[in-house]
Design a protein around this motif. Structure first.
Motif, short mmCIF file in Angstrom:
data_model
loop_
_atom_site.label_atom_id
_atom_site.label_comp_id
_atom_site.label_asym_id
_atom_site.label_seq_id
_atom_site.Cartn_x
_atom_site.Cartn_y
_atom_site.Cartn_z
N GLN A 106 0.83 -1.20 0.00
CA GLN A 106 0.00 0.00 0.00
C GLN A 106 0.87 1.26 0.00
OE1 GLN A 106 -3.98 1.44 1.81
NE2 GLN A 106 -2.54 1.35 3.53
N ARG A 107 0.49 2.20 -0.83
CA ARG A 107 1.14 3.51 -0.90
C ARG A 107 0.32 4.51 -0.11
NH1 ARG A 107 4.36 6.25 -4.74
NH2 ARG A 107 5.02 8.23 -3.78
N ILE A 108 0.96 5.25 0.78
CA ILE A 108 0.29 6.26 1.58
C ILE A 108 0.98 7.60 1.35
CG2 ILE A 108 -0.11 7.13 3.93
CD1 ILE A 108 -2.03 5.00 3.37
N ARG A 109 0.19 8.59 0.97
CA ARG A 109 0.66 9.98 0.92
C ARG A 109 -0.32 10.81 1.74
NH1 ARG A 109 0.95 13.01 -3.33
NH2 ARG A 109 2.99 13.90 -2.89
N LYS A 110 0.13 11.31 2.87
CA LYS A 110 -0.75 12.08 3.73
C LYS A 110 0.07 13.04 4.58
CE LYS A 110 -0.90 9.14 7.84
NZ LYS A 110 -0.16 10.09 8.70
N VAL A 111 -0.61 14.06 5.08
CA VAL A 111 -0.04 14.99 6.03
C VAL A 111 -1.03 15.14 7.17
CG1 VAL A 111 0.70 17.37 6.46
CG2 VAL A 111 1.31 16.24 4.30
N ALA A 112 -0.56 15.03 8.40
CA ALA A 112 -1.41 15.22 9.58
C ALA A 112 -0.76 16.24 10.50
CB ALA A 112 -1.64 13.90 10.31
N ILE A 113 -1.54 17.19 10.96
CA ILE A 113 -1.06 18.23 11.86
C ILE A 113 -1.92 18.21 13.11
CG2 ILE A 113 -0.68 20.72 12.15
CD1 ILE A 113 -0.57 20.85 9.05
N SER A 114 -1.29 18.08 14.27
CA SER A 114 -2.02 18.00 15.54
C SER A 114 -1.59 19.12 16.47
CB SER A 114 -1.78 16.65 16.22
OG SER A 114 -2.24 15.58 15.42
N LEU A 115 -2.54 19.62 17.23
CA LEU A 115 -2.21 20.57 18.28
C LEU A 115 -3.01 20.20 19.52
CD1 LEU A 115 -3.99 23.98 17.71
CD2 LEU A 115 -4.35 22.07 16.18
N ILE A 154 -3.82 21.87 -0.74
CA ILE A 154 -3.06 20.78 -1.36
C ILE A 154 -1.62 21.21 -1.61
CG2 ILE A 154 -2.88 19.31 -3.41
CD1 ILE A 154 -5.96 19.44 -3.59
N ARG A 155 -1.44 22.47 -2.04
CA ARG A 155 -0.09 22.98 -2.27
C ARG A 155 0.72 22.97 -0.98
NH1 ARG A 155 -0.47 28.62 -3.10
NH2 ARG A 155 0.30 28.84 -0.98
N HIS A 156 0.11 23.38 0.13
CA HIS A 156 0.81 23.36 1.42
C HIS A 156 1.23 21.93 1.79
CE1 HIS A 156 0.34 27.54 2.22
NE2 HIS A 156 -0.97 27.51 2.35
N ALA A 157 0.32 20.97 1.57
CA ALA A 157 0.63 19.58 1.88
C ALA A 157 1.79 19.08 1.02
CB ALA A 157 -0.60 18.70 1.69
N GLU A 158 1.78 19.41 -0.25
CA GLU A 158 2.86 18.98 -1.14
C GLU A 158 4.19 19.62 -0.74
OE1 GLU A 158 2.80 16.62 -3.10
OE2 GLU A 158 0.77 16.34 -3.90
N GLU A 159 4.14 20.87 -0.27
CA GLU A 159 5.36 21.53 0.21
C GLU A 159 5.93 20.80 1.42
OE1 GLU A 159 4.21 25.53 1.02
OE2 GLU A 159 4.20 26.14 -1.09
N ILE A 160 5.07 20.36 2.31
CA ILE A 160 5.53 19.61 3.48
C ILE A 160 6.15 18.28 3.05
CG2 ILE A 160 4.74 18.40 5.55
CD1 ILE A 160 2.63 20.64 5.86
N LEU A 161 5.48 17.59 2.13
CA LEU A 161 6.00 16.29 1.68
C LEU A 161 7.32 16.43 0.94
CD1 LEU A 161 2.67 14.64 0.47
CD2 LEU A 161 4.06 13.92 2.42
N ALA A 162 7.49 17.55 0.23
CA ALA A 162 8.71 17.74 -0.57
C ALA A 162 9.86 18.33 0.25
CB ALA A 162 8.41 18.66 -1.75
N ALA A 163 9.56 18.83 1.44
CA ALA A 163 10.59 19.52 2.22
C ALA A 163 11.67 18.55 2.70
CB ALA A 163 9.96 20.22 3.42
#
Length: 313
Positions: A106-115, A154-163
């Motif tokens: 399985q391929r997973i691409r996700k971003v999770a932000i918790s506070l 989506i752009r913000h998520a991709e920036e996080i994944l690419a960082a």
């Protein structure tokens, strides 16, 4: 000099401000937010079961690819990008047990932000919005919302994944700015129109039976499976089988079977170097053309791309 004396002799240590001495805009705010950022762009190589305890928190997540197989205090945490990039927001008011099942292929691409939950309460104050009403009025200890991500989110998520996370203060600032941007878009969407996901809460018995169905499917994924066969093997009616599985995983039994077989075929293409025809047979397709169509619909690219990528490993 009198004005200067008043500034120096009566300082305001918590909120230094010159508002009464100037004309125009003057503001001072302390933004105390502790963020945990979890990003995945990965192919699960092994099947495994992990457990974690998470503190009371508000979590914003963006699923870009894959299905997250997890439970929070025994309740399915159904998050999927099956119908496109999808945003989720959940609140656990008490410490909760998160169980996560990984499955090979399985391929997973996700971003999770918790506070922390208390930080969120401080951040929104007493604003009366759809989200605050939902947070205040909803009774269960765990609740889940779905939100529609904008192109900016989506752009913000991709920036996080690419960082590339380094010790550089500039890299950390860029990472944090993208995370705050994603958080802002998610909260803005949920403020205006909170959409609770209609996922029936399962009792302990039904949650265990749903997982039993899933594990049986995974153990017999290459068999000649049908809903009738599965119901007979597991010992429940077809209607009960379909209802329990759909309530727990937000997909039908046969949708899960097809997706899992395609995931395993993709893993074989990448790691074993099999041909597209062999992968089609492995996934249960009599025609490589039909397999390629289903593969591209599921993953967004052709199986031939996996063959090329695998040859470069």
């Amino acid at each position: 000099m009198q004005m200067l004396d008043s500034l120096t002799t009566e300082p305001s240590p918590n909120k230094p401000c010159l508002c009464e001495y100037i004309e125009g805009r003057c503001s001072f705010e302390q933004l105390d937010i502790a963020l945990d950022i979890h990003a995945n762009d990965s192919l699960e190589k092994q099947t495994a079961h992990k457990q974690f305890t998470i503190p009371p928190s508000l979590t914003v997540a963006l699923m870009l690819e894959g299905d997250l197989d997890a439970t929070l205090d025994g309740q399915p945490l159904g998050m999927s990008a099956r119908h496109g990039v999808t945003g989720y927001l959940w609140l656990n008011r008490q410490p909760a047990k998160l169980e996560r099942w990984l499955r090979a292929g399985q391929r997973i691409r996700k971003v999770a932000i918790s506070l922390p939950a208390e930080h969120f309460s401080t951040l929104i104050g007493e604003q009366e919005t759809g989200l605050t009403r939902w947070l205040t009025d909803y009774e269960p200890a765990f609740s889940l919302l779905q939100w529609m991500p904008s192109a900016h989110a989506i752009r913000h998520a991709e920036e996080i994944l690419a960082a590339e996370m380094t010790d550089s203060v500039f890299d950390k600032l860029s990472y944090g700015i993208a995370a705050l941007g994603l958080l802002r878009h998610a909260l803005a969407q949920c403020h205006s129109n909170p959409k609770e996901i209609a996922v029936p809460r399962l009792n302990t018995r039904d949650a265990k039976r749903a997982r039993q169905i899933r594990e049986h499917i995974l153990d017999h994924i290459h068999d000649n499976l049908s809903v009738d066969v599965l119901a007979n093997q597991i010992g429940m009616s077809v209607s009960t089988l379909q209802r329990l599985f759909k309530n727990a995983y937000q997909m039908t039994v046969m949708e899960f079977v097809r997706t899992r077989r395609l995931e395993l075929a993709r893993l074989s293409l990448l790691e074993q170097g099999i041909t597209v025809s062999e992968a089609a047979y492995q996934a249960g397709y009599s025609s490589p053309a039909n397999f390629s169509t289903a593969f591209q619909r599921e993953f967004g690219y052709t199986p031939s791309a996996c063959v090329r990528e695998g040859s470069n490993l």
